[in-house]
Design a protein around this motif. Structure first.
Motif, PDB file in Angstrom:
ATOM      1  N   GLU A 123     -10.327  -8.620   0.366  1.00 36.72           N
ATOM      2  CA  GLU A 123      -9.974  -9.186  -0.941  1.00 36.72           C
ATOM      3  C   GLU A 123      -8.909  -8.321  -1.619  1.00 36.72           C
ATOM      4  O   GLU A 123      -7.952  -8.825  -2.205  1.00 36.72           O
ATOM      5  CB  GLU A 123     -11.208  -9.250  -1.858  1.00 36.72           C
ATOM      6  N   HIS A 124      -9.102  -7.010  -1.534  1.00 33.08           N
ATOM      7  CA  HIS A 124      -8.181  -6.085  -2.210  1.00 33.08           C
ATOM      8  C   HIS A 124      -7.153  -5.478  -1.262  1.00 33.08           C
ATOM      9  O   HIS A 124      -6.343  -4.651  -1.685  1.00 33.08           O
ATOM     10  CB  HIS A 124      -8.982  -4.978  -2.909  1.00 33.08           C
ATOM     11  N   ASN A 125      -7.186  -5.873   0.005  1.00 38.09           N
ATOM     12  CA  ASN A 125      -6.211  -5.382   0.986  1.00 38.09           C
ATOM     13  C   ASN A 125      -6.210  -3.860   1.100  1.00 38.09           C
ATOM     14  O   ASN A 125      -5.163  -3.205   0.973  1.00 38.09           O
ATOM     15  CB  ASN A 125      -4.801  -5.894   0.643  1.00 38.09           C
ATOM     16  N   THR A 126      -7.386  -3.304   1.340  1.00 36.01           N
ATOM     17  CA  THR A 126      -7.487  -1.856   1.500  1.00 36.01           C
ATOM     18  C   THR A 126      -8.400  -1.494   2.669  1.00 36.01           C
ATOM     19  O   THR A 126      -9.342  -2.220   2.998  1.00 36.01           O
ATOM     20  CB  THR A 126      -8.066  -1.167   0.238  1.00 36.01           C
ATOM     21  N   VAL A 127      -8.089  -0.334   3.268  1.00 35.22           N
ATOM     22  CA  VAL A 127      -8.946   0.286   4.282  1.00 35.22           C
ATOM     23  C   VAL A 127      -9.355   1.646   3.738  1.00 35.22           C
ATOM     24  O   VAL A 127      -8.520   2.371   3.187  1.00 35.22           O
ATOM     25  CB  VAL A 127      -8.175   0.485   5.610  1.00 35.22           C
ATOM     26  N   THR A 128     -10.627   1.990   3.881  1.00 34.15           N
ATOM     27  CA  THR A 128     -11.081   3.318   3.455  1.00 34.15           C
ATOM     28  C   THR A 128     -11.420   4.132   4.699  1.00 34.15           C
ATOM     29  O   THR A 128     -12.019   3.618   5.641  1.00 34.15           O
ATOM     30  CB  THR A 128     -12.312   3.204   2.536  1.00 34.15           C
ATOM     31  N   ASP A 129     -10.979   5.402   4.712  1.00 35.82           N
ATOM     32  CA  ASP A 129     -11.215   6.234   5.893  1.00 35.82           C
ATOM     33  C   ASP A 129     -12.321   7.256   5.646  1.00 35.82           C
ATOM     34  O   ASP A 129     -12.864   7.369   4.541  1.00 35.82           O
ATOM     35  CB  ASP A 129      -9.910   6.875   6.381  1.00 35.82           C
ATOM     36  N   SER A 130     -12.648   7.984   6.726  1.00 31.70           N
ATOM     37  CA  SER A 130     -13.785   8.909   6.692  1.00 31.70           C
ATOM     38  C   SER A 130     -13.537  10.118   5.784  1.00 31.70           C
ATOM     39  O   SER A 130     -14.461  10.860   5.460  1.00 31.70           O
ATOM     40  CB  SER A 130     -14.095   9.378   8.120  1.00 31.70           C
ATOM     41  N   THR A 161       1.667   2.960   8.766  1.00 30.94           N
ATOM     42  CA  THR A 161       0.657   4.014   8.868  1.00 30.94           C
ATOM     43  C   THR A 161      -0.251   3.690  10.051  1.00 30.94           C
ATOM     44  O   THR A 161      -0.676   2.543  10.200  1.00 30.94           O
ATOM     45  CB  THR A 161      -0.203   4.076   7.586  1.00 30.94           C
ATOM     46  N   ILE A 162      -0.505   4.688  10.880  1.00 28.02           N
ATOM     47  CA  ILE A 162      -1.452   4.509  11.988  1.00 28.02           C
ATOM     48  C   ILE A 162      -2.617   5.472  11.799  1.00 28.02           C
ATOM     49  O   ILE A 162      -2.412   6.690  11.708  1.00 28.02           O
ATOM     50  CB  ILE A 162      -0.790   4.737  13.365  1.00 28.02           C
ATOM     51  N   ILE A 163      -3.816   4.922  11.710  1.00 30.92           N
ATOM     52  CA  ILE A 163      -5.026   5.725  11.529  1.00 30.92           C
ATOM     53  C   ILE A 163      -5.762   5.775  12.863  1.00 30.92           C
ATOM     54  O   ILE A 163      -5.999   4.735  13.483  1.00 30.92           O
ATOM     55  CB  ILE A 163      -5.952   5.092  10.465  1.00 30.92           C
ATOM     56  N   GLY A 215     -12.442   9.637   2.832  1.00 35.24           N
ATOM     57  CA  GLY A 215     -12.597   9.071   1.491  1.00 35.24           C
ATOM     58  C   GLY A 215     -11.311   8.494   0.928  1.00 35.24           C
ATOM     59  O   GLY A 215     -11.270   8.023  -0.207  1.00 35.24           O
ATOM     60  N   GLU A 216     -10.266   8.522   1.726  1.00 31.56           N
ATOM     61  CA  GLU A 216      -8.983   8.014   1.242  1.00 31.56           C
ATOM     62  C   GLU A 216      -8.904   6.489   1.401  1.00 31.56           C
ATOM     63  O   GLU A 216      -9.384   5.930   2.395  1.00 31.56           O
ATOM     64  CB  GLU A 216      -7.838   8.673   2.006  1.00 31.56           C
ATOM     65  N   THR A 217      -8.286   5.836   0.430  1.00 27.65           N
ATOM     66  CA  THR A 217      -8.115   4.392   0.481  1.00 27.65           C
ATOM     67  C   THR A 217      -6.654   4.075   0.804  1.00 27.65           C
ATOM     68  O   THR A 217      -5.745   4.628   0.184  1.00 27.65           O
ATOM     69  CB  THR A 217      -8.522   3.769  -0.867  1.00 27.65           C
ATOM     70  N   HIS A 218      -6.456   3.230   1.804  1.00 25.38           N
ATOM     71  CA  HIS A 218      -5.102   2.867   2.233  1.00 25.38           C
ATOM     72  C   HIS A 218      -4.851   1.395   1.904  1.00 25.38           C
ATOM     73  O   HIS A 218      -5.410   0.518   2.572  1.00 25.38           O
ATOM     74  CB  HIS A 218      -4.949   3.047   3.749  1.00 25.38           C
ATOM     75  N   PRO A 219      -4.016   1.101   0.892  1.00 20.27           N
ATOM     76  CA  PRO A 219      -3.629  -0.289   0.649  1.00 20.27           C
ATOM     77  C   PRO A 219      -2.662  -0.735   1.745  1.00 20.27           C
ATOM     78  O   PRO A 219      -1.908   0.082   2.279  1.00 20.27           O
ATOM     79  CB  PRO A 219      -2.890  -0.242  -0.698  1.00 20.27           C
ATOM     80  N   TYR A 220      -2.723  -2.028   2.089  1.00 27.68           N
ATOM     81  CA  TYR A 220      -1.819  -2.498   3.137  1.00 27.68           C
ATOM     82  C   TYR A 220      -1.160  -3.815   2.741  1.00 27.68           C
ATOM     83  O   TYR A 220      -1.745  -4.617   1.998  1.00 27.68           O
ATOM     84  CB  TYR A 220      -2.577  -2.670   4.463  1.00 27.68           C
ATOM     85  N   ALA A 221       0.048  -4.018   3.277  1.00 30.79           N
ATOM     86  CA  ALA A 221       0.697  -5.330   3.185  1.00 30.79           C
ATOM     87  C   ALA A 221       0.194  -6.214   4.316  1.00 30.79           C
ATOM     88  O   ALA A 221       0.002  -7.412   4.149  1.00 30.79           O
ATOM     89  CB  ALA A 221       2.213  -5.163   3.267  1.00 30.79           C
TER      90      ALA A 221
END
Lengths: 399, 63
Positions: A85-92, A31-33, A94-100
């Protein structure tokens, strides 16, 4: 399903990282944000040939390769927070993107000058395609263009604006334009060539005030001079986009500190194994020069660091037996930059800005020439106007 | 086989590609770029690297 590799930043570095992940055998989701609405494009032409013509995305877009056809693009969306800690990025949105694995490629934004009347219109900076489109409309014959900052971008815009018939003044805080990168002899030579084209320099000067009602009409310089101004271009350097990384114990004092595998360092000097930073935002030591971590804003660095990060990520996620060996690989990318100003084509390798002296080694200062740059006795850079083969010949001295 | 195209209206002869794919690209004695338009598939990785480092983004692999 496995979490994706999330790349934050849809510019050249992000794209090259996705491509390299595939090349290194990572087949999982990517995924590219990106904050801008555009797919990745090449920024350097924005101050050069593209600014002189009609500016459009298609003129500068990178060609898409089949290997990355299945990338999930999340454009026009800004990453606003990270949770390592939880391996996530949140975007503008409001969506949360978990990542490996996460790749931070959020790059830079232009610094702006601090003045009273800062709300006046017709102030421009140049970083994005949208910036270039807005500025292009204003660069018309006879317009009074004032450029603050005589570094490479400022000088390239000056050359382009002059070519388009504008009256151009450059206000610069040092004794010569591009002095820090080129040294006195070459910088003063390029200043002469700009002046021969009709560009006016106000050196060792800064802007004191902007004049105008709603739109800028003048610029007051700190020596009291008032310049007529229709268009103000601010080319006074950049700031790394790292604010969104707060609260993660990451060293983000001037960009993000990374190790030689591009892994982001915590403040306690330990790497975060699945978080990487690449491109203009990454601060790392390059053993070609020394062990001082630096951000290097040269064009080839995003690609070099993207490939390095991708090799590590692919080995890590594929659980490759040689992952430890790949982590330990030497990483010593040779910085390179070029610049086109009128018929002067500059090409440089290394970090000329580290030098304490420069030496003319080929050609003549009034024509095509090559300079070597030294820090004490160490060759740290080379730069030429023309004479490509000679300059290219230096690569082997660094690598 | 892969086909290689260089947009010579964009190319500024910086020669960065020469180092990534020396079998394909070279600077001639006038410092101008010359290249071989067709190459074996084994050159693909090198040519892709050359595409990446071209400051003018003038090189294309024609699929």
């Amino acid at each position: 399903m496995a979490h994706p590799v999330v790349i934050v930043g849809a510019s050249m570095g992000g794209l090259r990282c996705a491509e390299a992940l595939r090349r290194f055998g990572y087949l999982g989701p990517i995924t590219i944000i990106g904050e801008e609405p555009w797919k990745p494009y090449n920024r350097p032409p924005l101050s050069k040939e593209v600014l002189a013509k009609e500016v459009s995305h298609s003129a500068v877009a990178f060609e898409e390769r089949s290997a990355t056809a299945d990338v999930n693009w999340v454009l026009g969306t800004k990453a606003i927070s990270l949770d390592v800690e939880h391996n996530t990025v949140t975007d503008s949105e409001g969506e949360t993107h978990p990542y490996a694995a996460l790749v931070i490629a959020t790059g830079l934004r232009p610094k702006r000058i601090v003045v009273r009347n800062s709300e006046l219109s017709n102030r421009f900076a140049l970083r994005t395609l949208d910036d270039a489109m807005a500025l292009r409309e204003q660069l018309q014959p006879g317009k009074n263009v004032v450029i603050v900052g005589g570094g490479f971008i400022g000088c390239e815009v000056a050359a382009t604006a002059k070519k388009l018939g504008a009256n151009v003044t450059v206000i610069h805080n040092a004794a010569h334009p591009m002095l820090r990168q080129l040294g006195e002899e070459l910088a003063s030579q390029l200043q002469l060539r700009h002046e021969a084209e009709g560009v006016r320099f106000m050196l060792k000067r800064s802007v004191e005030d902007l004049i105008g009602e709603t739109k800028i009409t003048g610029v007051k310089v700190d020596d009291g001079t008032v310049l007529d101004c229709d268009v103000l271009v601010e080319a006074v350097g950049s700031i790394a986009n790292v604010e969104w990384l707060s609260n993660n114990n990451i060293d983000r004092n001037d960009g993000v500190l990374v190790d030689s595998a591009m892994r982001v360092m915590r403040k306690d000097d330990s790497p975060i194994k699945n978080v990487f930073a690449i491109g203009d935002v990454a601060r790392f030591a390059n053993p070609i020069f020394d062990h001082v971590p630096r951000r290097v804003e040269h064009w080839n660095m995003p690609t070099e660091t993207a490939k390095r990060a991708a090799s590590v990520i692919a080995a890590m996620l594929n659980q490759a037996p040689n992952y430890p060996a790949i982590l330990d690989d030497d990483f010593r990318p040779l910085p390179s930059f070029w610049s086109d100003q009128y018929e002067n084509h500059l090409l440089a390798f290394g970090l000329t800005s580290l030098a304490d002296r420069a030496e003319l080694v080929a050609g003549e200062i009034s024509g095509e020439c090559v300079f070597e740059y030294y820090r004490e006795d160490q060759l740290v850079g080379v730069c030429g106007i023309g004479m490509r083969s000679v300059v290219q010949g230096y690569r082997s001295k660094f690598i | 086989m892969i086909k290689i195209e260089v947009d010579m209206t964009k190319c500024q002869h910086y020669g960065q590609c020469v180092f990534e794919a020396p079998n394909i690209f070279r600077l001639n004695s006038d410092d101008k770029l010359e290249y071989t338009a067709e190459a074996d598939d084994s050159e693909r990785a090198n040519v892709e690297a050359a595409v990446d480092v071209c400051p003018m983004q003038a090189i294309r692999i024609v699929e």
